[in-house]
Design a protein around this motif. Structure first.
Motif, PDB file in Angstrom:
ATOM      1  N   PHE A 187       0.843  -1.197   0.000  1.00  0.00           N
ATOM      2  CA  PHE A 187       0.000   0.000   0.000  1.00  0.00           C
ATOM      3  C   PHE A 187       0.875   1.243   0.000  1.00  0.00           C
ATOM      4  O   PHE A 187       1.946   1.270   0.618  1.00  0.00           O
ATOM      5  CB  PHE A 187      -0.920   0.016   1.228  1.00  0.00           C
ATOM      6  N   MET A 188       0.403   2.268  -0.701  1.00  0.00           N
ATOM      7  CA  MET A 188       1.081   3.559  -0.707  1.00  0.00           C
ATOM      8  C   MET A 188       0.026   4.663  -0.752  1.00  0.00           C
ATOM      9  O   MET A 188      -1.135   4.397  -1.102  1.00  0.00           O
ATOM     10  CB  MET A 188       2.050   3.678  -1.889  1.00  0.00           C
ATOM     11  N   PRO A 189       0.370   5.881  -0.372  1.00  0.00           N
ATOM     12  CA  PRO A 189      -0.600   6.976  -0.440  1.00  0.00           C
ATOM     13  C   PRO A 189      -1.163   7.122  -1.852  1.00  0.00           C
ATOM     14  O   PRO A 189      -0.479   6.848  -2.839  1.00  0.00           O
ATOM     15  CB  PRO A 189       0.219   8.197  -0.030  1.00  0.00           C
ATOM     16  N   LEU A 190      -2.420   7.549  -1.935  1.00  0.00           N
ATOM     17  CA  LEU A 190      -3.112   7.623  -3.216  1.00  0.00           C
ATOM     18  C   LEU A 190      -2.374   8.484  -4.233  1.00  0.00           C
ATOM     19  O   LEU A 190      -2.183   8.082  -5.380  1.00  0.00           O
ATOM     20  CB  LEU A 190      -4.535   8.161  -3.002  1.00  0.00           C
ATOM     21  N   GLN A 191      -1.949   9.685  -3.840  1.00  0.00           N
ATOM     22  CA  GLN A 191      -1.277  10.576  -4.777  1.00  0.00           C
ATOM     23  C   GLN A 191       0.030   9.972  -5.280  1.00  0.00           C
ATOM     24  O   GLN A 191       0.383  10.091  -6.454  1.00  0.00           O
ATOM     25  CB  GLN A 191      -1.003  11.929  -4.111  1.00  0.00           C
ATOM     26  N   THR A 192       0.739   9.281  -4.375  1.00  0.00           N
ATOM     27  CA  THR A 192       1.996   8.635  -4.764  1.00  0.00           C
ATOM     28  C   THR A 192       1.745   7.548  -5.798  1.00  0.00           C
ATOM     29  O   THR A 192       2.481   7.424  -6.785  1.00  0.00           O
ATOM     30  CB  THR A 192       2.683   8.034  -3.531  1.00  0.00           C
ATOM     31  N   ALA A 193       0.696   6.757  -5.586  1.00  0.00           N
ATOM     32  CA  ALA A 193       0.363   5.691  -6.540  1.00  0.00           C
ATOM     33  C   ALA A 193      -0.090   6.265  -7.874  1.00  0.00           C
ATOM     34  O   ALA A 193       0.269   5.744  -8.940  1.00  0.00           O
ATOM     35  CB  ALA A 193      -0.727   4.804  -5.955  1.00  0.00           C
ATOM     36  N   ASP A 195       0.837   9.092  -9.171  1.00  0.00           N
ATOM     37  CA  ASP A 195       2.021   9.608  -9.841  1.00  0.00           C
ATOM     38  C   ASP A 195       2.839   8.472 -10.442  1.00  0.00           C
ATOM     39  O   ASP A 195       3.323   8.577 -11.581  1.00  0.00           O
ATOM     40  CB  ASP A 195       2.885  10.413  -8.862  1.00  0.00           C
ATOM     41  N   TYR A 196       2.988   7.390  -9.678  1.00  0.00           N
ATOM     42  CA  TYR A 196       3.830   6.287 -10.165  1.00  0.00           C
ATOM     43  C   TYR A 196       3.213   5.599 -11.380  1.00  0.00           C
ATOM     44  O   TYR A 196       3.903   5.329 -12.367  1.00  0.00           O
ATOM     45  CB  TYR A 196       4.057   5.266  -9.058  1.00  0.00           C
ATOM     46  N   PHE A 197       1.921   5.325 -11.320  1.00  0.00           N
ATOM     47  CA  PHE A 197       1.250   4.636 -12.421  1.00  0.00           C
ATOM     48  C   PHE A 197       0.741   5.593 -13.496  1.00  0.00           C
ATOM     49  O   PHE A 197       0.061   5.174 -14.427  1.00  0.00           O
ATOM     50  CB  PHE A 197       0.085   3.796 -11.892  1.00  0.00           C
ATOM     51  N   LYS A 198       1.028   6.892 -13.306  1.00  0.00           N
ATOM     52  CA  LYS A 198       0.590   7.930 -14.250  1.00  0.00           C
ATOM     53  C   LYS A 198      -0.928   7.908 -14.431  1.00  0.00           C
ATOM     54  O   LYS A 198      -1.459   8.004 -15.539  1.00  0.00           O
ATOM     55  CB  LYS A 198       1.296   7.765 -15.599  1.00  0.00           C
ATOM     56  N   LEU A 199      -1.619   7.761 -13.308  1.00  0.00           N
ATOM     57  CA  LEU A 199      -3.083   7.779 -13.322  1.00  0.00           C
ATOM     58  C   LEU A 199      -3.609   9.156 -12.933  1.00  0.00           C
ATOM     59  O   LEU A 199      -4.645   9.581 -13.386  1.00  0.00           O
ATOM     60  CB  LEU A 199      -3.634   6.740 -12.321  1.00  0.00           C
ATOM     61  N   TYR A 200      -2.884   9.802 -12.047  1.00  0.00           N
ATOM     62  CA  TYR A 200      -3.267  11.116 -11.544  1.00  0.00           C
ATOM     63  C   TYR A 200      -4.705  11.068 -11.041  1.00  0.00           C
ATOM     64  O   TYR A 200      -5.036  10.254 -10.188  1.00  0.00           O
ATOM     65  CB  TYR A 200      -3.047  12.188 -12.608  1.00  0.00           C
ATOM     66  N   ASP A 201      -5.609  11.850 -11.581  1.00  0.00           N
ATOM     67  CA  ASP A 201      -6.966  11.901 -11.033  1.00  0.00           C
ATOM     68  C   ASP A 201      -7.988  11.289 -11.958  1.00  0.00           C
ATOM     69  O   ASP A 201      -9.176  11.530 -11.804  1.00  0.00           O
ATOM     70  CB  ASP A 201      -7.366  13.357 -10.768  1.00  0.00           C
ATOM     71  N   ASP A 202      -7.546  10.471 -12.921  1.00  0.00           N
ATOM     72  CA  ASP A 202      -8.531  10.107 -13.936  1.00  0.00           C
ATOM     73  C   ASP A 202      -8.829   8.633 -14.073  1.00  0.00           C
ATOM     74  O   ASP A 202      -9.850   8.283 -14.656  1.00  0.00           O
ATOM     75  CB  ASP A 202      -8.085  10.651 -15.311  1.00  0.00           C
ATOM     76  N   VAL A 203      -7.999   7.728 -13.585  1.00  0.00           N
ATOM     77  CA  VAL A 203      -8.276   6.310 -13.764  1.00  0.00           C
ATOM     78  C   VAL A 203      -8.169   5.614 -12.420  1.00  0.00           C
ATOM     79  O   VAL A 203      -7.082   5.339 -11.950  1.00  0.00           O
ATOM     80  CB  VAL A 203      -7.282   5.648 -14.761  1.00  0.00           C
ATOM     81  N   LEU A 204      -9.295   5.369 -11.807  1.00  0.00           N
ATOM     82  CA  LEU A 204      -9.326   4.736 -10.506  1.00  0.00           C
ATOM     83  C   LEU A 204     -10.381   3.650 -10.461  1.00  0.00           C
ATOM     84  O   LEU A 204     -11.254   3.568 -11.323  1.00  0.00           O
ATOM     85  CB  LEU A 204      -9.625   5.759  -9.401  1.00  0.00           C
ATOM     86  N   LYS A 205     -10.309   2.837  -9.431  1.00  0.00           N
ATOM     87  CA  LYS A 205     -11.334   1.826  -9.163  1.00  0.00           C
ATOM     88  C   LYS A 205     -12.067   2.207  -7.891  1.00  0.00           C
ATOM     89  O   LYS A 205     -11.530   2.891  -7.029  1.00  0.00           O
ATOM     90  CB  LYS A 205     -10.699   0.440  -8.986  1.00  0.00           C
ATOM     91  N   ALA A 206     -13.307   1.754  -7.758  1.00  0.00           N
ATOM     92  CA  ALA A 206     -14.057   2.011  -6.539  1.00  0.00           C
ATOM     93  C   ALA A 206     -14.459   0.676  -5.947  1.00  0.00           C
ATOM     94  O   ALA A 206     -14.749  -0.260  -6.673  1.00  0.00           O
ATOM     95  CB  ALA A 206     -15.305   2.835  -6.837  1.00  0.00           C
TER      96      ALA A 206
END
Length: 206
Positions: A187-193, A195-206
């Motif tokens: 697990f890592m903080p959301l913003q860090t993840a 940034d690493y996966f280049k998802l930023y604020d647009d590709v997430l799961k719920a």
């Protein structure tokens, strides 16, 4: 009559032992089932929602809407990816989940399972949390660096994409009590993840 009485007594004792054994076995199995479900559902929900035709930009609104549905206890959003993790003692594939502290606290099984370090001020954390079995596999402890490699999100070059390679310090070691979880998840903080996966604020799961 005395012989019949002895046989009847032995029969009653046998029936009583059989019933007692059945009750004990059923109690143990029910307890095991309840413990197993609590641990599985304590980290993975009953279902996962994905976007169908568009990027998942409204994940916060989706979680709020899901939590108003009758019977839903809670919902969380997270970023996820598969990487190769390496430490001083070895390397293995892991599943990385990026979560903020608000959603992490909803997973009480995880939040309360920290054996070393903790999840306080998680959003401002610069490191990762790993299971104790994963820590043993990688040969790392609290404060040591873990290198993670993702072949799909590196920089583009004329010869193709390069792997995304970064190192993070271990800030938390948890023990969920399940080998599969303690040896697989990071697990890592959301913003860090993001940034690493280049998802930023647009590709997430719920």
């Amino acid at each position: 009559e005395a012989f019949i009485s002895v046989i009847a007594s032995l029969t009653m004792v046998g029936v009583a032992i059989g019933v007692a054994t059945l009750i004990v076995v059923m109690s143990v199995m029910n307890g095991f089932r309840g413990e197993l479900l609590d641990k599985i559902l304590g980290l993975n929900g009953h279902f996962t929602a994905y976007p169908i035709e568009s990027q998942f930009t409204d994940y916060k609104e989706t979680v709020d809407a899901l939590q108003t549905v009758n019977g839903v206890k809670f919902a969380v959003y997270y970023a996820e990816g598969q990487v190769l993790a390496s430490g001083r003692g070895g390397s293995t594939g892991v599943s990385v989940r990026g979560m903020d502290e608000e959603n992490l606290k909803k997973l009480t099984l995880l939040y309360n399972s920290a054996e070393q370090g903790g999840f306080d001020s998680w959003d401002q954390n610069d490191g990762v949390a790993i299971g104790y079995r994963l820590a043993q596999t990688l040969g790392v402890g609290l404060g040591d660096q873990v290198q993670i490699i993702n072949p799909d999100s590196g920089a583009m070059t004329p010869f193709g994409s390069t792997p995304q390679i970064k190192s993070y310090p271990v800030r938390t070691i948890f023990n969920l009590g399940m080998v599969e979880f303690d040896s697989l998840f990071m697990f890592m903080p959301l913003q860090t993840a993001q940034d690493y996966f280049k998802l930023y604020d647009d590709v997430l799961k719920a």
